[in-house]
Design a protein around this motif. Structure first.
Motif, short mmCIF file in Angstrom:
data_model
loop_
_atom_site.label_atom_id
_atom_site.label_comp_id
_atom_site.label_asym_id
_atom_site.label_seq_id
_atom_site.Cartn_x
_atom_site.Cartn_y
_atom_site.Cartn_z
N ILE A 181 0.83 -1.40 0.05
CA ILE A 181 -0.02 0.04 -0.19
C ILE A 181 0.89 1.23 0.05
O ILE A 181 0.58 2.11 -0.65
CB ILE A 181 -0.73 0.17 1.17
N LEU A 182 2.11 1.24 0.77
CA LEU A 182 2.83 2.54 0.91
C LEU A 182 3.60 2.74 -0.37
O LEU A 182 3.90 3.89 -0.78
CB LEU A 182 3.76 2.16 2.12
N ARG A 183 3.97 1.64 -1.03
CA ARG A 183 4.61 1.84 -2.26
C ARG A 183 3.81 2.26 -3.51
O ARG A 183 4.55 2.92 -4.30
CB ARG A 183 5.14 0.41 -2.83
N ARG A 184 2.56 2.21 -3.17
CA ARG A 184 1.96 3.12 -4.38
C ARG A 184 2.04 4.51 -4.14
O ARG A 184 1.63 5.14 -5.03
CB ARG A 184 0.64 2.34 -4.34
N VAL A 185 2.28 4.98 -2.99
CA VAL A 185 2.25 6.33 -2.73
C VAL A 185 3.85 6.90 -2.66
O VAL A 185 4.17 8.15 -3.20
CB VAL A 185 1.60 6.80 -1.38
N LEU A 186 4.52 6.28 -1.88
CA LEU A 186 5.96 6.51 -1.59
C LEU A 186 6.89 6.14 -2.56
O LEU A 186 6.96 5.07 -2.88
CB LEU A 186 6.27 6.06 -0.16
N PRO A 187 8.09 6.87 -2.68
CA PRO A 187 9.17 6.53 -3.65
C PRO A 187 9.73 5.27 -2.82
O PRO A 187 9.98 5.16 -1.76
CB PRO A 187 9.91 7.80 -3.62
N ASP A 188 10.50 4.53 -3.77
CA ASP A 188 11.22 3.25 -3.37
C ASP A 188 12.30 3.57 -2.44
O ASP A 188 12.69 2.59 -1.57
CB ASP A 188 11.69 2.63 -4.53
N GLU A 189 12.94 4.78 -2.31
CA GLU A 189 14.02 4.97 -1.78
C GLU A 189 13.60 5.58 -0.32
O GLU A 189 14.60 6.01 0.66
CB GLU A 189 14.96 6.02 -2.38
N THR A 190 12.34 5.74 -0.01
CA THR A 190 11.97 6.10 1.26
C THR A 190 12.49 5.21 2.51
O THR A 190 12.60 4.06 2.44
CB THR A 190 10.28 5.97 1.53
N LEU A 210 12.15 1.33 1.43
CA LEU A 210 10.67 0.97 1.12
C LEU A 210 10.86 -0.20 -0.06
O LEU A 210 10.35 -1.34 0.06
CB LEU A 210 9.97 1.80 0.62
N ALA A 211 11.82 -0.23 -0.84
CA ALA A 211 12.07 -0.94 -1.90
C ALA A 211 12.66 -2.43 -1.42
O ALA A 211 12.53 -3.76 -1.67
CB ALA A 211 13.10 -0.48 -2.99
N GLY A 212 13.54 -2.41 -0.27
CA GLY A 212 14.17 -3.71 0.35
C GLY A 212 13.43 -4.18 1.64
O GLY A 212 13.97 -4.97 2.22
N ALA A 213 12.18 -3.50 2.13
CA ALA A 213 11.54 -3.82 3.24
C ALA A 213 10.99 -5.13 3.21
O ALA A 213 10.95 -5.64 4.41
CB ALA A 213 10.69 -2.61 3.62
N GLY A 214 10.69 -5.74 2.14
CA GLY A 214 9.77 -6.87 2.15
C GLY A 214 10.57 -7.92 2.49
O GLY A 214 10.40 -9.00 2.81
N MET A 225 9.35 1.54 11.36
CA MET A 225 9.13 2.95 11.00
C MET A 225 9.50 3.51 9.73
O MET A 225 10.33 3.08 9.32
CB MET A 225 10.24 3.88 12.15
N VAL A 226 8.30 3.81 9.15
CA VAL A 226 8.60 4.42 7.62
C VAL A 226 8.79 5.91 7.79
O VAL A 226 7.64 6.63 8.06
CB VAL A 226 7.26 3.86 6.78
N GLY A 227 9.78 6.22 6.89
CA GLY A 227 10.06 7.83 6.83
C GLY A 227 8.97 8.39 6.01
O GLY A 227 8.52 7.94 5.14
N SER A 228 9.10 9.80 6.02
CA SER A 228 8.49 10.65 5.20
C SER A 228 9.69 10.96 3.90
O SER A 228 10.50 10.45 3.95
CB SER A 228 8.25 12.12 5.80
N GLN A 229 8.85 11.76 2.83
CA GLN A 229 9.79 11.82 1.82
C GLN A 229 11.15 12.79 2.29
O GLN A 229 12.21 12.90 1.54
CB GLN A 229 9.19 12.38 0.72
N ALA A 230 10.93 13.53 3.49
CA ALA A 230 11.90 14.34 3.84
C ALA A 230 13.12 13.64 4.81
O ALA A 230 14.20 14.32 5.06
CB ALA A 230 11.37 15.61 4.80
N THR A 231 12.85 12.62 5.45
CA THR A 231 13.41 11.60 6.21
C THR A 231 14.78 11.24 5.27
O THR A 231 14.79 10.79 4.26
CB THR A 231 12.79 10.47 6.82
N ARG A 232 16.01 11.53 6.22
CA ARG A 232 17.32 11.13 5.35
C ARG A 232 18.30 10.41 6.40
O ARG A 232 18.01 10.58 7.69
CB ARG A 232 17.74 12.32 4.69
N LYS A 233 19.29 9.99 5.81
CA LYS A 233 20.37 9.38 6.62
C LYS A 233 21.38 10.49 6.67
O LYS A 233 22.09 10.98 5.54
CB LYS A 233 20.94 8.26 6.32
#
Length: 252
Positions: A181-190, A210-214, A225-233
């Motif tokens: 569900i989240l991948r339909r909205v958020l980019p894979d690099e989240t 998000l791409a590797g979370a599965g 914890m799933v980051g927003s599009q602003a969350t970064r390392k």
């Protein structure tokens, strides 16, 4: 007042993460009730009674606690984390709503605790530095359709999302469905954080996308914890890394 009922948060596990007020409330109780794994963390004082019950008996436990407090006892109901976050405080007030007279003369108090998302955030950096929400993936008390809607809307609103109860033996597939569900909205690099058994000897914290979370395993002891599009390392000069979400949406 007939008696006292204190709903206590024991935090995620370590004794030094339990507040002094929570410790005092448990120590002063005549009877302590709770889900067995939480009660088993306690050492009863002389004359104190510990009562354990199953995970799905929250309302019955709350009704029992109110009954004991109404008889003049000092009662503590314990939860892991914070009792107001997917835990026993809501069950107690649900019991009061069901039977208002059960609370007559009872001094009801809530002692807060460190909830899992705060403990996980502290371990990894500051992922909750901007707007966030918490969603339980358990469909025991709400429909999966409701969970799907909340996940989609939270992702569309670009919240950091803390996922409680991500998987169990009875619900092994729901975390994968949530990621779909989240991948339909958020980019894979989240950025996605898996924080298991935070604060305990077997603590594991993994940072992925998000791409590797599965490919990541999780259970009921895991906070995802799933980051927003602003969350970064962010990485220091000596190679240490943290995850954070900027306080301002203008920081990119």
């Amino acid at each position: 007042m007939n008696g006292q009922l204190t709903i206590v948060g024991l935090g995620p596990g370590p004794k030094d993460w339990i507040t002094p007020a929570a410790t005092e409330a448990v120590a002063g109780a005549d009877i302590v009730l709770g889900y067995a794994p939480y009660v088993n963390r306690l050492t009863p004082r002389v004359g104190q009674v510990l009562e354990s019950s199953d995970n799905r008996e929250e309302l019955a436990r709350a009704e029992r606690a109110l009954e004991l407090a109404a008889s003049g006892r000092r009662v503590a109901v314990v939860s892991g984390g914070d009792p107001g976050v997917f835990a026993m405080a809501a069950a107690v007030y649900e019991a009061v709503e069901k039977n208002p007279a059960s609370a007559d003369g009872v001094d009801i108090r809530v002692e807060p605790g460190v909830t899992a998302m705060l403990a996980a955030a502290a371990r990894i950096g500051a992922p909750l530095g901007h707007d966030f929400c918490a969603i339980s993936l358990s469909d025991n008390l709400k429909s999966w359709a409701t969970i799907e809607k909340r996940l989609r809307l939270a992702a569309e609103a670009d919240f950091v999302i803390a996922l409680y109860n991500p998987a169990s033996k009875a619900r092994p597939q729901q975390i994968s469905q949530a990621f779909d569900i989240l991948r339909r909205v958020l980019p894979d690099e989240t950025i996605v954080v898996f924080a298991r058994a935070v604060g305990r000897p077997d603590e594991e914290i993994d940072v992925t996308t998000l791409a590797g979370a599965g490919d990541m395993a999780c259970d009921m002891r895991t906070l995802v914890m799933v980051g927003s599009q602003a969350t970064r390392k962010v990485t220091s000069g000596d190679g240490r890394a943290w995850v954070y979400t900027p306080r301002s949406e203008r920081v990119r």
